[in-house]
Design an enzyme around this catalytic site. Structure first.
Site, PDB file in Angstrom:
ATOM      1  N   GLY A  36      28.886   0.620 -37.173  1.00  0.00           N
ATOM      2  CA  GLY A  36      27.554   0.566 -37.776  1.00  0.00           C
ATOM      3  C   GLY A  36      26.695   1.706 -37.252  1.00  0.00           C
ATOM      4  O   GLY A  36      26.766   2.058 -36.084  1.00  0.00           O
ATOM      5  N   ARG A  73      34.228   2.499 -42.181  1.00  0.00           N
ATOM      6  CA  ARG A  73      35.307   1.675 -41.609  1.00  0.00           C
ATOM      7  C   ARG A  73      36.641   2.340 -41.913  1.00  0.00           C
ATOM      8  O   ARG A  73      36.773   3.071 -42.886  1.00  0.00           O
ATOM      9  CB  ARG A  73      35.285   0.287 -42.231  1.00  0.00           C
ATOM     10  CG  ARG A  73      34.138  -0.550 -41.733  1.00  0.00           C
ATOM     11  CD  ARG A  73      34.332  -1.992 -42.143  1.00  0.00           C
ATOM     12  NE  ARG A  73      33.099  -2.485 -42.747  1.00  0.00           N
ATOM     13  CZ  ARG A  73      33.029  -3.329 -43.761  1.00  0.00           C
ATOM     14  NH1 ARG A  73      34.144  -3.788 -44.307  1.00  0.00           N
ATOM     15  NH2 ARG A  73      31.866  -3.725 -44.225  1.00  0.00           N
ATOM     16  N   ASP A  88      32.077  -1.119 -29.339  1.00  0.00           N
ATOM     17  CA  ASP A  88      33.330  -1.256 -28.586  1.00  0.00           C
ATOM     18  C   ASP A  88      34.568  -1.220 -29.477  1.00  0.00           C
ATOM     19  O   ASP A  88      35.640  -0.848 -29.009  1.00  0.00           O
ATOM     20  CB  ASP A  88      33.306  -2.457 -27.640  1.00  0.00           C
ATOM     21  CG  ASP A  88      32.821  -3.723 -28.295  1.00  0.00           C
ATOM     22  OD1 ASP A  88      32.820  -3.776 -29.539  1.00  0.00           O
ATOM     23  OD2 ASP A  88      32.471  -4.668 -27.572  1.00  0.00           O
ATOM     24  N   THR A 124      25.071   1.291 -30.664  1.00  0.00           N
ATOM     25  CA  THR A 124      24.971   0.066 -31.449  1.00  0.00           C
ATOM     26  C   THR A 124      23.597  -0.546 -31.229  1.00  0.00           C
ATOM     27  O   THR A 124      23.096  -0.550 -30.111  1.00  0.00           O
ATOM     28  CB  THR A 124      26.044  -0.977 -31.085  1.00  0.00           C
ATOM     29  OG1 THR A 124      25.659  -2.247 -31.639  1.00  0.00           O
ATOM     30  CG2 THR A 124      26.205  -1.138 -29.585  1.00  0.00           C
ATOM     31  N   ASP A 166      23.031  -3.555 -31.244  1.00  0.00           N
ATOM     32  CA  ASP A 166      23.189  -4.928 -30.750  1.00  0.00           C
ATOM     33  C   ASP A 166      23.118  -5.061 -29.228  1.00  0.00           C
ATOM     34  O   ASP A 166      23.000  -6.166 -28.715  1.00  0.00           O
ATOM     35  CB  ASP A 166      24.512  -5.515 -31.255  1.00  0.00           C
ATOM     36  CG  ASP A 166      24.598  -5.524 -32.781  1.00  0.00           C
ATOM     37  OD1 ASP A 166      23.554  -5.730 -33.416  1.00  0.00           O
ATOM     38  OD2 ASP A 166      25.703  -5.340 -33.328  1.00  0.00           O
ATOM     39  N   ASP A 171      25.391  -5.004 -27.200  1.00  0.00           N
ATOM     40  CA  ASP A 171      26.436  -5.935 -26.765  1.00  0.00           C
ATOM     41  C   ASP A 171      27.636  -5.225 -26.140  1.00  0.00           C
ATOM     42  O   ASP A 171      28.784  -5.561 -26.418  1.00  0.00           O
ATOM     43  CB  ASP A 171      26.877  -6.803 -27.943  1.00  0.00           C
ATOM     44  CG  ASP A 171      27.434  -5.971 -29.102  1.00  0.00           C
ATOM     45  OD1 ASP A 171      27.234  -4.731 -29.091  1.00  0.00           O
ATOM     46  OD2 ASP A 171      28.061  -6.546 -29.991  1.00  0.00           O
ATOM     47  N   ARG A 215      24.920  -9.528 -34.397  1.00  0.00           N
ATOM     48  CA  ARG A 215      26.298 -10.070 -34.450  1.00  0.00           C
ATOM     49  C   ARG A 215      26.388 -11.269 -33.493  1.00  0.00           C
ATOM     50  O   ARG A 215      25.620 -12.216 -33.607  1.00  0.00           O
ATOM     51  CB  ARG A 215      27.308  -8.983 -34.078  1.00  0.00           C
ATOM     52  CG  ARG A 215      27.560  -8.036 -35.243  1.00  0.00           C
ATOM     53  CD  ARG A 215      28.758  -7.151 -34.961  1.00  0.00           C
ATOM     54  NE  ARG A 215      28.603  -6.453 -33.677  1.00  0.00           N
ATOM     55  CZ  ARG A 215      29.526  -5.681 -33.131  1.00  0.00           C
ATOM     56  NH1 ARG A 215      30.689  -5.513 -33.719  1.00  0.00           N
ATOM     57  NH2 ARG A 215      29.301  -5.058 -31.987  1.00  0.00           N
TER      58      ARG A 215
END
Lengths: 324, 324, 324, 324
Positions: free
Chosen positions: C15, C76, C107, C129, C131, C133, C175
């Site tokens: 993303g 992707r 990741d 990212t 996120d 995360d 996510r």
């Protein structure tokens, strides 16, 4: 007799203004949609005289509508104020096959467009200036963005003025015109506005007003100072001395000319760009596009330059009444 | 015969809109400047019926011009749609000495104002709605802020759509009206706009357009969908299936109703608030304030509600031509 | 033995995130400053396999640091998850003379970098990212911008929720991770936050809390819902039914991925880009750049992927205590 | 022996900074959550000496986390620098039952906290300054907002500088510290930064750099000037004279102190506020809260004031390499 143009040149001239790219993009794409060639002239009349002229394609203006500044750049050009310069400009147009020019700029730039029209190049002008100081139109490209930029900055100055119970003088742009100052005066709830059109500057009255407001419990005193009314920093020093209240000046400066254009600037600049192309397609020349009485319209440049503009009196009174 | 009011009530009704606080502040301060008492009625007509009425002072509206929402709050009120409810509303006004009311809201709210006027309470309405769907005026409070909020969000969606070469459907507000969608369509350079006023939705045509654009090298395809034209999420699924291109829907939702008002919304809402007070001071009733043909004006509410509004056809064509 | 690379490839994968362009620009200019060639690989691993590779010059990344999205685009690529795809990727690198690759992504993208490293292409990964995360780092490119975008939108929703005394559920991205939700929970003063890491979702408790708050006079009830915790729209319907209070859901969606990066995202992404180049210049491979304990550092990708991350417990408790 | 406090006073002192309200709100609500009374002291130490002290309730800090400035206001106070002033301050605390004080401000304000601690009032300081010039912490309240405000303004100046091919000097705040200048230097991609910590100002070198960049085709030249390095307006005149390029100075000024705080400022300020309350609840005194090496921590004020801070050398080098 009116002759439809085949190749449209477009340039931006004078001070840049947010939304100019939206207008350029509209000229290019409306021009192509109507079957014309479109050429970009870099750096205003200066670039015209130098022959800095490029072909414009639909894809080349992708991803520009949201950008500040002008992708064609702009510059001053004293040479173009001479008859020789103007003749050279018309000559360069002919050499590049440009039979119609769209000039985006302020009223100084319109005069250049007049000259080119007189020399046989069909011209249409679009009002592009953050100052809103063009008489024939209620809208000029960039004013809406500039006034929001100034307002946001003044909101921030106000936060810290309240925290410190400070008096703040904020100088906004506008050359000889007080539109940005008046709009910010209302929108920021300023305690005082100093406008060139309402020039009754009386520092003692201002000082008395500040002292009276403080006594009534006001935690800040915001003064919007239109460019050109005295020197903000010296004014701050004198007011601090006279009132005993901490007083600071901020000159917003060139940040008011940049930034991504607001929705209104993108929509109106796009419409004006398309409208200017349509005028050239109808064989018109020596015209300026305006927004007036709720519609996009056009005027003869000579008439437009002869018009007078006045600050809206009612809003000025409202501003006074609301800033208690 | 026209009777000048002594005590002005002000309420906000219907959906809230950024700039309503600027209008409330203007009503309060212009009212006080003209020697009137001003009372705030909380939660629209619902609060009127409950007698939720407070005194308003100049200081009480300090530091509100820059805030989103409405400090008086708003609510729906089915009771006020009945003759009994309306009679009670007029009764409550008399009990609190309110002989003039200023109603800020959409055309549903104007109908309530009509009823109060018929029952002897002088009323002036101010158009407050982000949808711009009021026929008598070219400006409604909140549209300018909402359309900038939507545009900024769509600019962001466009960034990520370009990165992923994705098709994005973005649903904006507007109830039955396509103004937000049309403005964003132009301002965001959207590839397609779906408007209730131009209802010729043909999904196969849309799919063909997406595929053709991709072949020409466009890296994203932005579709602005006015609220009410089909279901954006299902549309995204069908388009993804038909084009083979990743397609995502975003429904901007209630964020379009909030936020600090833009400069235009602050300035125009302030002016309309002051103007409404002036009308009550002249003994007028059953009026609605408008901005039309470049001026602040007023209409009889009955006439205003009978007017028809149409999307600007020229700008719709421009939007089509520019989104190549 | 460690071999200094000569030609650096850079790609963005997974993303997109605001700040990726700042990192790309830094890779290009730091690479050139250190005497390397730099090549841009378009559309992530997918573009690598297709050989979509371009030379990067210092001037080519001018005017990109302030832009959202990624100028190299991203996509992707299931093929690159196979050994054949990975071998092809390494082969393409060799063909283009690329002996070092910098991968900017989450990741999932790091695993691709591991494979290329194993196949002899020196690789350094940069955490990109929104996120946050990624366990080995306290900073990931894009989180700061995304969380400010979400916060600004929620501030706006809050304005209108207060005006209407409404309950609002706002779904943010993340996510499986609740960082955006937790930060907005604190920053927007939300009444409730629903986090995947603290999964004790009890709708009856939530309903009781809403009713209790309303009784205490709270004018709105903001619930931040991390992506993946139930379906916000259905939740809104159930809560409205159970509480009798108007309840609306807003899913912020892809706008959180776009926009001009914040100062932190520009500064940290630039530093990480330069740092990644320095690692390649030292002959390092299979490394990931992190920001940890106040410093820019690097880890072996294998170790980094094995780390665990936990939401800050103290801030979670603070969020609970402050939202009374 | 450590004694847990019963009544916590909170004040803001020195220059205001966005996020101070988030910290005040956190002190109030965490204090109440831990069973304490909380009192607000207006206008810093000056208000303390005047006994301007109010009770704080949870509801009283509603709707403040998103506001710039400080709701408690701030002021300078020379009297509190004297032993008599400090004794009076401690006396006022006792009179109002305040046995713990949380001081939000810069290192000048910390010295006041030291004195109160020595006089028996438990004190905890929270670093609140946009300048980031406090050695014991990597975070100070307001820096993140200020640096984003400055960056946004400089992005706008850059737009117009590019359009006009102009050289622009932009002066940012920072007193003796170059953090805002360095971050903007990187984030705005400035061609030059002038920092107090790297004082090697050589105007001839600067002039040469400008001329060299112009020859290489750079369309603008942005110089970020930290407050205190010479006079920006005179510098602009000299550079224009030496380079022949139009050169303009902008002094961003007090707008950098205001505005709605960023997400980081809201989250970290809230956490520090809660953390400071927790320290007082543990009976600690003469402490300052910091964020260091990735954690919220605390130091003895004496030790904290003795620490030295240095600009990050790596980022300074990165800034140089990237601005080609």
């Amino acid at each position: 007799m009116a002759k439809e143009v085949q190749t449209i040149g477009v340039l931006t001239s004078g001070g840049d203004a947010p939304g100019m790219n939206a207008a350029i993009r509209a000229v290019v794409r409306q021009g192509l949609a109507r079957g014309k060639k479109v050429k970009g002239i870099k750096r205003g009349y200066a670039g015209l005289l130098q022959g800095e002229i490029i072909d414009m394609e639909a894809k080349g203006v992708s991803d520009t509508i949201q950008r500040g500044g002008t992708i064609l750049q702009t510059a001053r050009c004293s040479e173009f104020r001479t008859p020789e310069g103007q003749a050279l400009g018309a000559e360069v147009c002919r050499k590049h096959g440009i039979d119609g020019i769209i000039v985006i700029g302020g009223d100084g730039s319109f005069k250049g467009a007049q000259k080119l029209a007189a020399l046989g190049v069909n011209t249409v002008a679009i009002p592009g200036t953050i100052d809103l100081d063009i008489a024939c139109t209620e809208y000029t490209i960039g004013f809406d963005t500039a006034v929001n930029t100034a307002m946001d900055a003044i909101d921030k100055v106000r936060d810290t003025s309240t925290s410190h119970e400070r008096c703040s003088i904020i100088e906004v742009m506008g050359r000889g015109a007080g539109y940005i100052a008046l709009w910010c005066g209302i929108a920021n709830g300023a305690e005082d506005i100093l406008l060139p059109e309402k020039y009754d500057y009386d520092e003692q009255k201002l000082v008395n007003n500040i002292i009276a407001n403080r006594k009534r419990g006001k935690k800040h005193h915001i003064i919007i100072n239109a460019e050109g009314i005295g020197h903000s920093a010296s004014m701050a020093k004198r007011i601090e001395a006279a009132t005993g209240l901490e007083t600071r000046a901020t000159i917003l400066g060139h940040m008011q000319r940049g930034g991504s254009p607001t929705c209104k600037d993108r929509v109106y600049a796009s419409t004006m760009g398309a409208y200017a192309v349509d005028l050239l397609c109808e064989g018109k020349s020596n015209r300026v596009v305006g927004y007036r009485h709720g519609d996009f319209v056009d005027f003869d440049i000579d008439e437009a330059l002869a018009m007078q503009k006045q600050l809206p009196e009612y809003q000025f009174q409202v501003c006074r009444n609301l800033s208690v």
